[in-house]
Design an enzyme around this catalytic site. Structure first.
Site, PDB file in Angstrom:
ATOM      1  N   LYS A 112      12.483 -88.041 -36.790  1.00 18.66           N
ATOM      2  CA  LYS A 112      11.189 -87.499 -37.471  1.00 18.66           C
ATOM      3  C   LYS A 112      11.045 -86.421 -38.860  1.00 18.66           C
ATOM      4  O   LYS A 112      10.860 -86.744 -39.467  1.00 18.66           O
ATOM      5  CB  LYS A 112      10.916 -86.548 -36.051  1.00 18.66           C
ATOM      6  CG  LYS A 112      10.235 -86.964 -35.135  1.00 18.66           C
ATOM      7  CD  LYS A 112       9.781 -86.607 -34.194  1.00 18.66           C
ATOM      8  CE  LYS A 112       8.613 -86.823 -33.234  1.00 18.66           C
ATOM      9  NZ  LYS A 112       8.091 -86.200 -32.316  1.00 18.66           N
ATOM     10  N   LYS A 198       3.204-102.334 -30.931  1.00 16.45           N
ATOM     11  CA  LYS A 198       3.112-101.818 -29.800  1.00 16.45           C
ATOM     12  C   LYS A 198       1.777-101.030 -29.970  1.00 16.45           C
ATOM     13  O   LYS A 198       1.648-101.551 -31.296  1.00 16.45           O
ATOM     14  CB  LYS A 198       4.383-100.967 -29.493  1.00 16.45           C
ATOM     15  CG  LYS A 198       4.685 -99.721 -30.220  1.00 16.45           C
ATOM     16  CD  LYS A 198       5.717 -98.915 -29.226  1.00 16.45           C
ATOM     17  CE  LYS A 198       5.699 -98.034 -30.029  1.00 16.45           C
ATOM     18  NZ  LYS A 198       6.956 -96.827 -28.930  1.00 16.45           N
ATOM     19  N   LYS A 201      -1.689 -94.888 -31.813  1.00 21.29           N
ATOM     20  CA  LYS A 201      -2.614 -95.102 -32.724  1.00 21.29           C
ATOM     21  C   LYS A 201      -1.686 -94.638 -34.180  1.00 21.29           C
ATOM     22  O   LYS A 201      -2.722 -94.673 -34.926  1.00 21.29           O
ATOM     23  CB  LYS A 201      -2.470 -93.331 -32.659  1.00 21.29           C
ATOM     24  CG  LYS A 201      -3.618 -93.259 -31.335  1.00 21.29           C
ATOM     25  CD  LYS A 201      -4.018 -91.589 -31.196  1.00 21.29           C
ATOM     26  CE  LYS A 201      -3.391 -90.694 -31.106  1.00 21.29           C
ATOM     27  NZ  LYS A 201      -3.234 -89.406 -30.656  1.00 21.29           N
TER      28      LYS A 201
END
Ligand code: TRP
Length: 337
Positions: A112, A198, A201
């Site tokens: 991240k 996978k 969104k």
């Protein structure tokens, strides 16, 4: 006190739920409610660790709550993290039971923080670094026995046990339960438009199916799913796209249909058009139920908000008791001294 073992899990308030999330986590949450004392949080403090919009955060939290209820999570098992500020208090205490070096090893932080470096202005908050310690507080504050999460969370669970262990050693008492990870055999769903990745969104609209997807759109997305040119039919091999559709049909509980198409795949008589139609029917059977539930939930929004506030207050009592005990054990002040 209930004799049931406690399950704790949490999800960040980031909008919609797709079928990948549903089969991967939420479906399991719903099932676990039958046999365990379940506590499920929408963790809005965690959502502040990455760039976020203050005016959207509260809205996302409620909308995720409504979605979870429509999917079958009982309102009495749900809480909103910021309505239980003791999580943040325990987070501070745990900061003092977690080594800096250990936190530097967390792969989710590395991923991240790299994303932040490339995507936004390069700002990486201390909150993002400390995220796993807040997660440990989420789990230990309820003395959870089991934590259903994906494999990607194993490292955070390991850290949680380390913190619990260090705390127990320091106060010379087996105070915190060491929580176990619960991996379900949840199927991993891939994107229909690109089955090499996978369902997610972040990849864009084509790459996920919302559990509440409007019927026509659902149909369109499923009927245009990527399969293959048919060369592998009748062989032992199977393309990712075809495998994914089989997985979906099975996950929806349409086992007979799944087995029937499997026979046809093997004997070479399968037609992908029909096969996709069957996947659509399977998804639609869940999706139409979810949409119906959602409508009912939205008609009772006020009531549900009220229930969630109450359940958060009830669940908070457990957290307050833990904080009281932790303060006693560590020499911090409680109101009565
Ligand atoms: N880190 C988890 C995730 O990314 C979310 C989470 C926060 C969580 N606190 C938790 C999961 C406590 C389980 C228990 O999915």
């Amino acid at each position: 006190m209930s004799a049931k073992k406690r399950v704790l899990s949490a999800i960040q308030p980031t909008g919609e739920i797709h079928f990948g999330n549903y089969f991967g986590a939420v479906q399991n949450w719903v099932k676990l409610q039958e046999d365990y004392d379940c506590v499920y949080g929408v963790v809005d403090y965690h959502a502040m660790t990455m760039p976020f919009q203050p005016n959207k955060l509260r809205e996302n939290t409620w909308s995720l709550m409504f979605n979870l209820v429509a999917l079958g999570v009982k309102p009495e098992n749900l809480f909103i993290q910021s309505l239980v500020p003791e999580h943040a208090e325990l987070n501070w205490i745990f900061n003092c039971f977690c080594s800096y070096g250990r936190l530097q090893l967390m792969t989710q932080f590395k991923d991240k923080s790299q994303q932040s470096e490339t995507k936004s202005d390069g700002f990486i908050s201390v909150g993002l670094f400390d995220y796993p310690v807040l997660q440990a507080a989420d789990i230990l504050i309820y003395k959870a026995d089991f934590v259903p999460v994906g494999k990607d969370q194993d490292q955070h669970l390991e850290l949680t046990r380390m913190i619990a262990n260090r705390f127990n050693l320091q106060v010379d008492k087996d105070y915190f339960v060491l929580p176990k990870t619960l991996h379900s055999d949840a199927p991993k769903i891939r994107s229909l438009a690109d089955p090499t990745r996978k369902m997610s969104k972040s990849a864009g609209e084509k790459h996920y199916l919302s559990v509440f997807e409007e019927e026509k759109r659902l149909r369109k997305k499923v009927m245009s799913a990527v399969t293959d040119s048919g060369e592998m039919i009748g062989t032992e091999e199977m393309s990712e796209g075809v495998k994914n559709l089989f997985t979906i049909i099975k996950a929806c509980g349409h086992t007979d249909v799944h087995d029937d198409f499997m026979t046809r795949y093997k004997d070479g008589s399968i037609r992908y058009g029909d096969f996709k139609g069957a996947a659509y029917e399977a998804l639609l059977s869940l999706n139409s139920k979810f949409r119906e539930n959602k409508e009912e939930v939205m008609a009772n929004k006020k009531e549900i908000k009220y229930q969630i506030k109450n359940s958060s207050a009830e669940i908070r009592k457990i957290a307050q008791q833990t904080i009281k005990e932790v303060k006693d054990l560590t020499g911090l002040m409680n109101v009565k001294f």
